[in-house]
Design an enzyme around this catalytic site. Structure first.
Site, short mmCIF file in Angstrom:
data_model
loop_
_atom_site.label_atom_id
_atom_site.label_comp_id
_atom_site.label_asym_id
_atom_site.label_seq_id
_atom_site.Cartn_x
_atom_site.Cartn_y
_atom_site.Cartn_z
N GLU A 91 -29.33 -56.32 -60.43
CA GLU A 91 -30.60 -56.57 -61.08
C GLU A 91 -31.71 -56.89 -60.09
O GLU A 91 -31.48 -57.43 -59.01
CB GLU A 91 -30.48 -57.64 -62.17
CG GLU A 91 -29.91 -58.96 -61.76
CD GLU A 91 -29.81 -59.91 -62.97
OE1 GLU A 91 -28.70 -60.04 -63.50
OE2 GLU A 91 -30.83 -60.52 -63.36
N CYS A 104 -38.26 -59.03 -56.58
CA CYS A 104 -37.12 -59.81 -56.11
C CYS A 104 -35.90 -58.91 -56.15
O CYS A 104 -35.56 -58.37 -57.20
CB CYS A 104 -36.92 -61.02 -57.03
SG CYS A 104 -35.43 -61.96 -56.67
N CYS A 111 -21.37 -62.15 -55.30
CA CYS A 111 -21.60 -63.04 -54.16
C CYS A 111 -20.36 -63.89 -53.97
O CYS A 111 -19.68 -64.22 -54.93
CB CYS A 111 -22.81 -63.94 -54.47
SG CYS A 111 -23.23 -65.08 -53.14
N CYS A 115 -21.92 -71.10 -55.06
CA CYS A 115 -22.81 -72.21 -55.46
C CYS A 115 -22.56 -72.53 -56.94
O CYS A 115 -22.49 -71.63 -57.78
CB CYS A 115 -24.27 -71.85 -55.22
SG CYS A 115 -24.63 -71.55 -53.49
N CYS A 118 -24.96 -71.29 -59.95
CA CYS A 118 -25.46 -69.91 -59.89
C CYS A 118 -24.56 -68.94 -60.64
O CYS A 118 -23.33 -68.95 -60.47
CB CYS A 118 -25.59 -69.49 -58.43
SG CYS A 118 -26.20 -67.81 -58.24
N GLY A 158 -26.60 -62.23 -54.42
CA GLY A 158 -26.04 -61.99 -53.08
C GLY A 158 -26.58 -62.92 -52.03
O GLY A 158 -27.62 -63.54 -52.20
N GLU A 159 -25.84 -63.02 -50.93
CA GLU A 159 -26.27 -63.82 -49.79
C GLU A 159 -26.66 -62.84 -48.67
O GLU A 159 -25.79 -62.21 -48.06
CB GLU A 159 -25.13 -64.75 -49.36
CG GLU A 159 -25.34 -65.46 -48.04
CD GLU A 159 -26.71 -66.12 -47.88
OE1 GLU A 159 -27.18 -66.82 -48.80
OE2 GLU A 159 -27.33 -65.92 -46.82
N SER A 213 -32.01 -72.55 -48.95
CA SER A 213 -31.61 -73.23 -50.18
C SER A 213 -30.93 -74.53 -49.80
O SER A 213 -29.76 -74.55 -49.43
CB SER A 213 -30.64 -72.34 -50.97
OG SER A 213 -31.30 -71.15 -51.30
N HIS A 215 -31.18 -77.91 -51.65
CA HIS A 215 -30.65 -78.45 -52.91
C HIS A 215 -30.02 -79.84 -52.87
O HIS A 215 -29.69 -80.40 -53.91
CB HIS A 215 -29.65 -77.48 -53.57
CG HIS A 215 -30.17 -76.10 -53.78
ND1 HIS A 215 -31.49 -75.83 -54.10
CD2 HIS A 215 -29.56 -74.89 -53.74
CE1 HIS A 215 -31.65 -74.53 -54.23
NE2 HIS A 215 -30.51 -73.93 -54.01
N ASN A 289 -31.97 -73.61 -63.69
CA ASN A 289 -31.89 -72.77 -64.87
C ASN A 289 -30.45 -72.86 -65.37
O ASN A 289 -29.55 -72.34 -64.73
CB ASN A 289 -32.23 -71.34 -64.41
CG ASN A 289 -32.74 -70.50 -65.54
OD1 ASN A 289 -32.45 -70.75 -66.70
ND2 ASN A 289 -33.51 -69.48 -65.19
N CYS A 332 -30.66 -66.30 -62.73
CA CYS A 332 -30.40 -65.16 -61.84
C CYS A 332 -28.97 -64.67 -62.05
O CYS A 332 -28.05 -65.46 -62.10
CB CYS A 332 -30.51 -65.57 -60.38
SG CYS A 332 -31.90 -66.61 -60.03
N1 SAH Z 1 -28.02 -66.43 -51.58
C1 SAH Z 1 -29.38 -66.74 -51.31
C2 SAH Z 1 -30.38 -66.03 -52.21
C3 SAH Z 1 -30.09 -65.91 -53.68
S1 SAH Z 1 -30.44 -67.21 -54.81
C4 SAH Z 1 -29.59 -68.22 -51.35
O1 SAH Z 1 -28.66 -68.95 -51.62
O2 SAH Z 1 -30.69 -68.68 -51.01
C5 SAH Z 1 -32.16 -67.61 -54.77
C6 SAH Z 1 -32.40 -69.09 -55.06
O3 SAH Z 1 -32.13 -69.43 -56.43
C7 SAH Z 1 -31.51 -70.00 -54.23
O4 SAH Z 1 -32.25 -71.11 -53.79
C8 SAH Z 1 -30.46 -70.42 -55.24
O5 SAH Z 1 -29.79 -71.58 -54.83
C9 SAH Z 1 -31.29 -70.57 -56.48
N2 SAH Z 1 -30.55 -70.54 -57.75
C10 SAH Z 1 -29.47 -69.80 -58.10
N3 SAH Z 1 -29.09 -70.04 -59.35
C11 SAH Z 1 -29.96 -70.94 -59.84
C12 SAH Z 1 -30.10 -71.61 -61.10
N4 SAH Z 1 -29.27 -71.38 -62.10
N5 SAH Z 1 -31.13 -72.47 -61.23
C13 SAH Z 1 -31.98 -72.72 -60.22
N6 SAH Z 1 -31.91 -72.13 -59.02
C14 SAH Z 1 -30.89 -71.26 -58.82
#
Ligand code: SAH
Length: 351
Positions: A91, A104, A111, A115, A118, A158-159, A213, A215, A289, A332
């Site tokens: 997507e 985006c 992935c 996390c 996610c 993906g990373e 990221s 967090h 989210n 996402c």
């Molecule tokens: N793998 C990369 C890029 C993809 S995610 C990374 O980890 O940065 C893009 C961003 O969205 C990252 O900061 C990730 O931690 C965050 N993310 C993923 N799922 C999420 C969710 N459910 N709510 C809020 N942020 C989220």
């Protein structure tokens, strides 16, 4: 068959020489694929029919097929689900801002980073995307919307640092003068923090923005949200960020997803300030989210605002990520996930 859309112009020139063709044929083909966004050799009308046939035998032109599009009634954000030639789906999101259109993109199918909040990682990694599959998310969206894309963020599924070589080639093709020529300054790559790759990218001295990221503010808390924290400490991450800034002069973006009761307390804010204040940076707060497979909840609005105010008082550059396409959003990775569930439910295999 060779993936011709992942080749640089120089590589394509060498290919044409091998085929006994003139070098300028490479420029023509490159131009068709990367500027006119041609999706087949048949469209390349300034090539001879014989050369087109020769190309068709040897090369594959990656052209993604949109299988689903969702449009937000609120802000026009569109989510695209694209099918790849092997039947996998990824997507991509198209967002309209005052300063231009932003896309985006995904960098992998699934992935393996795990996390906890996610949706993209729930089924693990299927495979890496090729450079052309990353590029064609942008090309296909440009083609479908008939509008120019000015900003690209690698923040989808993906990373990117786990697919580093393809990412680098993708960045070179995307910014090449002979292609879409997107400005490096308008590109952001987001990583969960794979330190050696962050350092390698720094040494490329590109003018792209690196988003980390984060967090969480302690290793202990971060390990609970992000398994990658078992491999790299926050101290190592901060050193890598500093190195990126030294090498490129580009300010780091820290992403911080606020999870109610988990990382949104006064203590968290104070620790975050202490961590990022020494760096030239920007902090992007993302209200988490929620995904149905986990029980994380968004922080209260008041908590989000209070968190932001604390950072601002300490003169840290901070924004709350505007939630685009709220009405079409799952988190996402959820569009792809839902699609997979539906295909399975009607008795199909993975396609
Ligand atoms: N793998 C990369 C890029 C993809 S995610 C990374 O980890 O940065 C893009 C961003 O969205 C990252 O900061 C990730 O931690 C965050 N993310 C993923 N799922 C999420 C969710 N459910 N709510 C809020 N942020 C989220």
């Amino acid at each position: 068959m060779t993936d011709i859309k992942s080749m640089t112009l120089q590589e394509l020139m060498a290919e044409m020489e091998k085929l006994g063709e003139k070098k300028f044929r490479a420029t023509q083909i490159y131009n068709w694929m990367h500027q006119k966004l041609a999706r087949s050799f048949d469209e390349m009308t300034n090539l001879s029919a014989a050369l087109r046939e020769k190309c068709k035998e040897q090369y594959e032109i990656t052209a993604l097929q949109a299988v689903q599009v969702q449009e937000s009634a609120i802000d026009g954000t569109r989510k695209y689900l694209f099918a790849l030639s092997d039947g996998n789906v990824v997507e991509s999101v198209w967002m309209k801002y005052k300063h231009g259109n932003s896309v985006c993109i995904s960098s992998q199918v699934g992935c393996r980073m795990g996390c906890k909040f996610c949706a993209s990682t729930l089924d693990g990694l299927e495979r890496n995307l090729t450079p052309s599959e990353m590029l064609d998310q942008i090309y296909s969206i440009t083609f479908l919307t008939r509008e120019r894309v000015s900003n690209v963020v690698v923040m989808g599924t993906g990373e990117p640092m786990d697919n580093y070589d393809n990412l680098l080639r993708f960045l070179k093709l995307l910014t090449a003068e002979e292609g879409l020529h997107i400005s490096q300054r308008n590109i952001t790559v987001s990583t969960c923090g794979i330190v050696p790759k962050m350092r390698e990218l720094a040494e490329e001295k590109l003018q792209i923005t690196l988003a980390l990221s984060l967090h969480a503010t302690t290793d202990e808390k971060r390990k609970k949200l992000m398994p990658v924290a078992n491999s790299y400490s926050i101290t190592e991450l901060m050193e890598a960020c500093r190195y990126y800034f030294e090498q490129t002069g580009r300010r780091i973006t820290f992403e911080y997803s606020l999870v109610g009761g988990v990382n949104d307390t006064d203590e968290d804010a104070a620790e975050l300030i202490a961590l990022v204040k020494p760096l030239n940076c920007h902090v992007n707060l993302i209200p988490v989210n929620p995904i149905k497979e986990r029980d994380f909840v968004q922080s209260e609005n008041a908590a989000i605002q209070a968190f932001k105010n604390k950072l601002e008082k300490n003169r840290i550059n901070v924004t709350i990520r505007r939630e685009m396409g709220r009405d079409i959003d799952g988190a996402c990775g959820q569009l792809r996930r839902r699609h997979k569930e539906q295909v399975t439910a009607i008795g199909g295999n993975k396609r």
